[in-house]
Motif scaffolding. Structure first.
Motif, PDB file in Angstrom:
ATOM      1  N   MET A   1       0.830  -1.201   0.000  1.00  0.00           N
ATOM      2  CA  MET A   1       0.000   0.000   0.000  1.00  0.00           C
ATOM      3  C   MET A   1       0.866   1.253   0.000  1.00  0.00           C
ATOM      4  SD  MET A   1      -3.218   0.830  -0.172  1.00  0.00           S
ATOM      5  CE  MET A   1      -2.924   2.350  -1.108  1.00  0.00           C
ATOM      6  N   HIS A   2       1.941   1.240   0.790  1.00  0.00           N
ATOM      7  CA  HIS A   2       2.892   2.354   0.738  1.00  0.00           C
ATOM      8  C   HIS A   2       3.452   2.523  -0.668  1.00  0.00           C
ATOM      9  CE1 HIS A   2       3.163   3.469   4.952  1.00  0.00           C
ATOM     10  NE2 HIS A   2       3.334   2.213   5.318  1.00  0.00           N
ATOM     11  N   ASP A   3       3.815   1.405  -1.305  1.00  0.00           N
ATOM     12  CA  ASP A   3       4.390   1.456  -2.652  1.00  0.00           C
ATOM     13  C   ASP A   3       3.416   2.079  -3.645  1.00  0.00           C
ATOM     14  OD1 ASP A   3       6.681   0.226  -1.723  1.00  0.00           O
ATOM     15  OD2 ASP A   3       6.132  -1.782  -2.426  1.00  0.00           O
ATOM     16  N   ALA A   4       2.138   1.737  -3.527  1.00  0.00           N
ATOM     17  CA  ALA A   4       1.141   2.264  -4.456  1.00  0.00           C
ATOM     18  C   ALA A   4       0.996   3.777  -4.313  1.00  0.00           C
ATOM     19  CB  ALA A   4      -0.205   1.575  -4.221  1.00  0.00           C
ATOM     20  N   THR A   5       0.924   4.258  -3.070  1.00  0.00           N
ATOM     21  CA  THR A   5       0.787   5.699  -2.851  1.00  0.00           C
ATOM     22  C   THR A   5       2.020   6.452  -3.329  1.00  0.00           C
ATOM     23  OG1 THR A   5      -0.658   5.344  -0.949  1.00  0.00           O
ATOM     24  CG2 THR A   5       0.425   7.482  -1.102  1.00  0.00           C
ATOM     25  N   GLN A   6       3.185   5.932  -3.022  1.00  0.00           N
ATOM     26  CA  GLN A   6       4.420   6.596  -3.449  1.00  0.00           C
ATOM     27  C   GLN A   6       4.556   6.609  -4.960  1.00  0.00           C
ATOM     28  OE1 GLN A   6       7.354   4.465  -1.139  1.00  0.00           O
ATOM     29  NE2 GLN A   6       6.531   5.262   0.795  1.00  0.00           N
ATOM     30  N   ALA A   7       4.039   5.583  -5.617  1.00  0.00           N
ATOM     31  CA  ALA A   7       4.047   5.564  -7.085  1.00  0.00           C
ATOM     32  C   ALA A   7       3.186   6.699  -7.633  1.00  0.00           C
ATOM     33  CB  ALA A   7       3.546   4.209  -7.600  1.00  0.00           C
ATOM     34  N   LEU A   8       2.020   6.892  -7.043  1.00  0.00           N
ATOM     35  CA  LEU A   8       1.148   7.987  -7.474  1.00  0.00           C
ATOM     36  C   LEU A   8       1.818   9.335  -7.239  1.00  0.00           C
ATOM     37  CD1 LEU A   8      -2.332   6.801  -6.101  1.00  0.00           C
ATOM     38  CD2 LEU A   8      -1.515   6.674  -8.448  1.00  0.00           C
ATOM     39  N   GLU A   9       2.467   9.489  -6.108  1.00  0.00           N
ATOM     40  CA  GLU A   9       3.145  10.758  -5.819  1.00  0.00           C
ATOM     41  C   GLU A   9       4.266  11.027  -6.819  1.00  0.00           C
ATOM     42  OE1 GLU A   9       2.665  11.568  -1.077  1.00  0.00           O
ATOM     43  OE2 GLU A   9       4.095  10.006  -1.631  1.00  0.00           O
ATOM     44  N   ARG A  10       4.997   9.992  -7.192  1.00  0.00           N
ATOM     45  CA  ARG A  10       6.066  10.191  -8.177  1.00  0.00           C
ATOM     46  C   ARG A  10       5.490  10.565  -9.547  1.00  0.00           C
ATOM     47  NH1 ARG A  10       8.494   5.810  -5.245  1.00  0.00           N
ATOM     48  NH2 ARG A  10       7.545   4.285  -6.653  1.00  0.00           N
ATOM     49  N   LEU A  11       4.384   9.948  -9.929  1.00  0.00           N
ATOM     50  CA  LEU A  11       3.749  10.294 -11.198  1.00  0.00           C
ATOM     51  C   LEU A  11       3.282  11.752 -11.189  1.00  0.00           C
ATOM     52  CD1 LEU A  11       1.732   6.993 -11.766  1.00  0.00           C
ATOM     53  CD2 LEU A  11       3.609   7.828 -13.206  1.00  0.00           C
ATOM     54  N   PHE A  12       2.752  12.210 -10.075  1.00  0.00           N
ATOM     55  CA  PHE A  12       2.376  13.623  -9.955  1.00  0.00           C
ATOM     56  C   PHE A  12       3.614  14.507 -10.088  1.00  0.00           C
ATOM     57  CE2 PHE A  12      -1.865  12.671  -9.065  1.00  0.00           C
ATOM     58  CZ  PHE A  12      -2.602  13.785  -8.694  1.00  0.00           C
TER      59      PHE A  12
END
Length: 510
Positions: free
Chosen positions: A235-246
């Motif tokens: 779940m941490h990985d998924a959120t951090q992936a979204l933040e990097r895409l932003f």
């Protein structure tokens, strides 16, 4: 973990408004979350409300100004099991539309009159000029809703008074019940109106109205570490992936992936999006679908065909698919997560009304914790305050702190006898181990007259969602509590019907 972990001096409890029910009623699930597998698999969809009849109470917009503007508050009555001698069971109104009332097994056992009150400013219980901010400021608060409920109870006491009884007859016993926010209003109803309601059954009742509610996220993070700590990591990985895409400038692509194109280019669009993509997976834990969330996150590695780790876009796509499967394709695009939509007084009244209650009184603002946050770090308390001010006007968030503090001081929060009502009694509180609202609830037995039961298991969620059907050990304890309250009332003197009951009858319109 042991699915039958015992709490000190308490058995485990499978709770719901209807004692003995395998699933909690669908009304405990927010309307925005009813479009997919979560509603289908974890909630009782079709309670029998066909026997109930709708009525309206003509209520003042502000009970402190009884001669001012008024409007209709809807409520329902099911008298199909009522034999003229039974108690009144009241289903407290929550943050959604009411479609009727159904009698629980316990209510049927006691041949009760079953009453369900729609919360003001939800469903059809609206002023003629709608859900304006001015109307909210004058008439939408916990205490206004409790006054409505008290008036309905008075009307029922008077309307169903046996013709053979005298003016000095005892009032009927009243048992109120609710879950989540309505579990809190149930508790507050017993505090504010102990002469009108004799006991409350509060399932996951969020009586602790926290402003800075970062514990919500922290509780989910802890829950996702069991039985496999890898779930929290995914779940941490998924959120951090979204933040990097932003950060890479792909925010619009990500919003489009989640079908939230309505959040592209709006002043609050980024904060709205981060709220939606935090709420989606965390509500799966909240409502007993932790195993499904963890399986969906773990399954990404199996689906990636190359030997490399999943890309950020892979993780975003996978999270979008999980959310869609459990809530439907329009979850992130819904009005609840769109500040532009919430400004519209007619677009989605229920979402707008609940957001006002959060921004003006009860709060529960779920920011990112300082460490180990599952949600984006962009969801700061200031960002959540900014949403409130944008939707309801500058200064809304500034007023929240004082209003919330005054209300919490009055109710006592997680310790109900510590506030303005030190004699609070006869409230049965239930809680569930994976529920992220635990920290906003009573967390132990604070007094012998306020029994508390915690059900502990992997997947035990809000109001009993996800509790295995075999975990019914404490149904008997809650049933015994109800039986004890009714027996005590039968033995002892009760309040007499007063002039307020007669006046309430005149306010009821069939």
């Amino acid at each position: 973990r042991d699915r039958h972990t015992m709490q000190p001096d308490r058995l485990l409890l499978l709770c719901a408004l209807a004692l003995g029910a395998a699933k909690p009623p669908l009304r405990y699930l927010p309307e925005r979350a009813r479009g997919g597998a979560l509603a289908r698999d974890k909630f009782e969809k079709h309670p029998d409300e066909t026997r109930s009849e709708a009525y309206v109470l003509r209520a003042p917009l502000d009970w402190a100004d009884p001669t001012g503007p008024s409007f209709n508050v809807r409520y329902y009555v099911d008298a199909s099991h009522f034999d003229g001698t039974g108690p009144i069971f009241v289903s407290m109104g929550g943050e959604g539309t009411s479609s009727g009332v159904s009698c629980s097994k316990t209510a049927i056992t006691y041949k009760a009159l079953c009453v369900g009150v729609e919360h003001r400013f939800y469903g059809e219980s609206l002023p003629d000029d709608g859900a304006t901010t001015a109307n909210y400021q004058k008439g939408l608060s916990v205490e206004q809703n409790l006054a409505d409920t008290a008036a309905v109870v008075d009307a029922m006491q008077a309307k169903y008074l046996d013709d053979s009884l005298t003016r000095n007859a005892k009032k009927r016993p009243v048992i109120a019940a609710g879950g989540s926010y309505s579990g809190a209003t149930c508790s507050w109803f017993r505090q504010f109106y102990p002469d009108k309601v004799d006991a409350c059954l509060s399932a996951s009742g969020v009586v602790n109205t926290i402003v800075d509610f970062y514990e919500f996220d922290s509780h989910v993070e802890t829950a996702l570490t069991s039985p496999d700590a890898a779930c929290a990591t995914h779940m941490h990985d998924a959120t951090q992936a979204l933040e990097r895409l932003f950060a890479e400038g792909r925010a619009d692509d990500v919003k489009t992936l989640f079908n939230a194109t309505n959040l592209i280019g709006t002043p609050m669009g980024d904060a709205d999006f981060w709220y939606a993509v935090a709420d989606g997976p965390q509500m799966m834990d909240q409502y007993g679908s932790k195993a499904e969330l963890c399986a969906g996150l773990a399954g990404l590695d199996d689906d990636v065909k190359s030997s490399s780790a999943p890309s950020d876009w892979d993780r975003a796509t996978n999270l979008a698919a999980i959310i869609e499967a459990h809530y439907g394709p329009d979850f992130a695009a819904g009005c609840f997560y769109d500040s532009e939509c919430l400004k519209d007084i007619a677009a989605d009244v229920n979402s707008r009304s609940w957001r006002f209650q959060k921004c003006s009184e009860v709060a529960y603002l779920q920011r990112a914790p300082d460490t180990a946050s599952l949600r984006s770090t962009a969801l700061t308390l200031d960002a959540l305050f900014a949403q409130c001010d944008y939707v309801f006007g500058k200064g809304t968030s500034d007023a929240l702190a004082a209003t919330n503090a005054a209300f919490s001081a009055k109710t006592g929060g997680a310790e109900p006898r510590s506030g303005a009502y030190p004699e609070t009694s006869n409230i049965f509180y239930t809680a569930f181990s994976d529920d992220p609202w635990v920290e906003a609830s009573v967390q132990n037995e604070t007094h012998p007259s306020l029994p508390y039961c915690m059900t502990t298991c992997d997947g035990c969620g809000h109001c009993g969602a996800g509790v295995p059907a075999g975990m019914t050990e404490c149904d008997d304890e809650q049933a015994a509590f109800v039986a004890g309250v009714l027996a005590d009332l039968e033995r002892g003197p009760q309040s007499l019907l007063g002039e307020d009951s007669e006046a309430a009858v005149g306010a009821v319109v069939a």
